[in-house]
Design a protein around this motif. Structure first.
Motif, PDB file in Angstrom:
ATOM      1  N   PHE A  37      27.999  37.620  42.365  1.00  0.00           N
ATOM      2  CA  PHE A  37      28.712  37.806  43.628  1.00  0.00           C
ATOM      3  C   PHE A  37      28.423  36.663  44.602  1.00  0.00           C
ATOM      4  CE2 PHE A  37      28.789  42.519  42.621  1.00  0.00           C
ATOM      5  CZ  PHE A  37      30.165  42.603  42.545  1.00  0.00           C
ATOM      6  N   ILE A  38      27.157  36.264  44.694  1.00  0.00           N
ATOM      7  CA  ILE A  38      26.804  35.160  45.602  1.00  0.00           C
ATOM      8  C   ILE A  38      27.511  33.879  45.168  1.00  0.00           C
ATOM      9  CG2 ILE A  38      24.928  33.704  46.483  1.00  0.00           C
ATOM     10  CD1 ILE A  38      23.089  36.181  46.034  1.00  0.00           C
ATOM     11  N   GLY A  39      27.472  33.573  43.881  1.00  0.00           N
ATOM     12  CA  GLY A  39      28.140  32.371  43.376  1.00  0.00           C
ATOM     13  C   GLY A  39      29.633  32.395  43.655  1.00  0.00           C
ATOM     14  N   ALA A  40      30.263  33.554  43.461  1.00  0.00           N
ATOM     15  CA  ALA A  40      31.704  33.670  43.736  1.00  0.00           C
ATOM     16  C   ALA A  40      31.997  33.451  45.215  1.00  0.00           C
ATOM     17  CB  ALA A  40      32.208  35.040  43.288  1.00  0.00           C
ATOM     18  N   GLY A  41      31.138  33.987  46.084  1.00  0.00           N
ATOM     19  CA  GLY A  41      31.333  33.793  47.523  1.00  0.00           C
ATOM     20  C   GLY A  41      31.222  32.344  47.937  1.00  0.00           C
ATOM     21  N   VAL A  42      30.231  31.643  47.392  1.00  0.00           N
ATOM     22  CA  VAL A  42      30.059  30.220  47.729  1.00  0.00           C
ATOM     23  C   VAL A  42      31.241  29.411  47.201  1.00  0.00           C
ATOM     24  CG1 VAL A  42      28.600  28.175  47.424  1.00  0.00           C
ATOM     25  CG2 VAL A  42      27.549  30.393  47.854  1.00  0.00           C
ATOM     26  N   ILE A  43      31.691  29.704  46.004  1.00  0.00           N
ATOM     27  CA  ILE A  43      32.855  28.990  45.452  1.00  0.00           C
ATOM     28  C   ILE A  43      34.089  29.229  46.321  1.00  0.00           C
ATOM     29  CG2 ILE A  43      34.450  28.915  43.491  1.00  0.00           C
ATOM     30  CD1 ILE A  43      31.938  29.294  41.695  1.00  0.00           C
ATOM     31  N   GLY A  44      34.244  30.454  46.831  1.00  0.00           N
ATOM     32  CA  GLY A  44      35.349  30.736  47.750  1.00  0.00           C
ATOM     33  C   GLY A  44      35.280  29.883  49.007  1.00  0.00           C
ATOM     34  N   LEU A  45      34.078  29.678  49.538  1.00  0.00           N
ATOM     35  CA  LEU A  45      33.923  28.827  50.723  1.00  0.00           C
ATOM     36  C   LEU A  45      34.223  27.374  50.405  1.00  0.00           C
ATOM     37  CD1 LEU A  45      30.764  30.373  52.373  1.00  0.00           C
ATOM     38  CD2 LEU A  45      33.146  30.596  53.107  1.00  0.00           C
ATOM     39  N   VAL A  46      33.816  26.920  49.219  1.00  0.00           N
ATOM     40  CA  VAL A  46      34.135  25.541  48.814  1.00  0.00           C
ATOM     41  C   VAL A  46      35.647  25.374  48.737  1.00  0.00           C
ATOM     42  CG1 VAL A  46      33.969  23.875  46.915  1.00  0.00           C
ATOM     43  CG2 VAL A  46      31.945  25.143  47.633  1.00  0.00           C
ATOM     44  N   PHE A  76      36.043  35.143  55.572  1.00  0.00           N
ATOM     45  CA  PHE A  76      35.508  36.499  55.731  1.00  0.00           C
ATOM     46  C   PHE A  76      35.273  37.156  54.380  1.00  0.00           C
ATOM     47  CE2 PHE A  76      37.453  35.863  59.872  1.00  0.00           C
ATOM     48  CZ  PHE A  76      36.505  36.406  60.717  1.00  0.00           C
ATOM     49  N   PHE A  77      36.269  37.076  53.522  1.00  0.00           N
ATOM     50  CA  PHE A  77      36.177  37.722  52.218  1.00  0.00           C
ATOM     51  C   PHE A  77      35.069  37.088  51.366  1.00  0.00           C
ATOM     52  CE2 PHE A  77      37.418  38.094  47.736  1.00  0.00           C
ATOM     53  CZ  PHE A  77      37.403  39.474  47.613  1.00  0.00           C
ATOM     54  N   ALA A  78      35.063  35.758  51.287  1.00  0.00           N
ATOM     55  CA  ALA A  78      34.093  35.068  50.425  1.00  0.00           C
ATOM     56  C   ALA A  78      32.668  35.340  50.876  1.00  0.00           C
ATOM     57  CB  ALA A  78      34.376  33.565  50.408  1.00  0.00           C
ATOM     58  N   TRP A  79      32.431  35.280  52.183  1.00  0.00           N
ATOM     59  CA  TRP A  79      31.047  35.451  52.617  1.00  0.00           C
ATOM     60  C   TRP A  79      30.637  36.923  52.590  1.00  0.00           C
ATOM     61  CZ3 TRP A  79      28.028  32.291  51.167  1.00  0.00           C
ATOM     62  CH2 TRP A  79      26.741  32.147  51.659  1.00  0.00           C
ATOM     63  N   ALA A  80      31.590  37.819  52.707  1.00  0.00           N
ATOM     64  CA  ALA A  80      31.287  39.236  52.518  1.00  0.00           C
ATOM     65  C   ALA A  80      30.899  39.505  51.056  1.00  0.00           C
ATOM     66  CB  ALA A  80      32.475  40.101  52.927  1.00  0.00           C
ATOM     67  N   VAL A  81      31.574  38.862  50.128  1.00  0.00           N
ATOM     68  CA  VAL A  81      31.227  38.991  48.705  1.00  0.00           C
ATOM     69  C   VAL A  81      29.813  38.465  48.461  1.00  0.00           C
ATOM     70  CG1 VAL A  81      31.775  38.107  46.392  1.00  0.00           C
ATOM     71  CG2 VAL A  81      33.599  38.994  47.853  1.00  0.00           C
TER      72      VAL A  81
END
Length: 192
Positions: free
Chosen positions: A66-75, A88-93
């Motif tokens: 989940f953390i990796g997916a959130g960081v990739i979303g921010l990238v 919002f979604f990525a960092w919530a994940v």
């Protein structure tokens, strides 16, 4: 250590990234951090209920994922002009993942401690967590500080730093998770 490097290394520079590269207000950037805080609590609550039925390894692996997916979303948000909802979604994940992984790592540290030395095990886990935060934010500060002017502080530099944090998370998945007690659940007794 790697869990905290990966999450807090990005968390510390998330408001800067959003304000500088997506031109949002500081208040809105703070709300993105708040989304992670709320989802962290939710993740920890769900993790506590799943701990009776799932292995420690599965919970930490899911949390790191989940953390990796959130960081990739921010990238992705930094590289492409995507909607602010993704922040919002990525960092919530990612926060949800910390809620899964962080308490589990602490419990494993206590379980692996010899009898009557659980306090020492907890202290080691706490120290490792603080060291991870210091390394993650220190590395980010060095990378951003190396930019002599605003032009050098590019979106690419920050996005590459975020990918470095994903690398820390992946390294934790590959190198550390297999070392957790295999198949242990909270209702099983720790070996003595």
């Amino acid at each position: 250590i790697l869990l905290n490097v990966g999450f807090f290394g990005v968390d510390a520079f998330l408001p800067l990234s959003l304000v500088e590269f997506r031109s949002i207000s500081l208040s809105m950037a703070g709300l993105v951090l708040t989304a992670a805080t709320i989802s962290w609590i939710t993740g920890a609550w769900i993790q506590a209920r799943l701990a009776q039925r799932r292995s420690r390894r599965a919970l930490v692996t899911a949390g790191l994922g989940f953390i990796g997916a959130g960081v990739i979303g921010l990238v992705a948000l930094l590289w492409w002009d995507l909607g602010l909802w993704l922040a919002f979604f990525a960092w919530a994940v990612a926060g949800f993942g910390m809620g899964f992984a962080s308490p589990t790592v602490t419990l494993v540290g206590m379980e692996l401690s010899p009898p009557a030395k659980e306090g020492a095990g907890t202290s080691v886990i706490t120290l490792a967590g603080i060291l991870g935060i210091a390394v993650g934010t220190g590395l980010g500060g060095a990378i951003i500080g190396a930019a002599n002017d605003q032009a050098a502080l590019s979106m690419t530099r920050v996005a590459l730093y975020d990918l470095l944090m994903v690398g820390a998370i992946l390294w934790a998945l590959v190198a550390l998770v297999p070392r957790f007690p295999k198949g242990r659940r909270a209702d099983e007794k720790a070996p003595r």
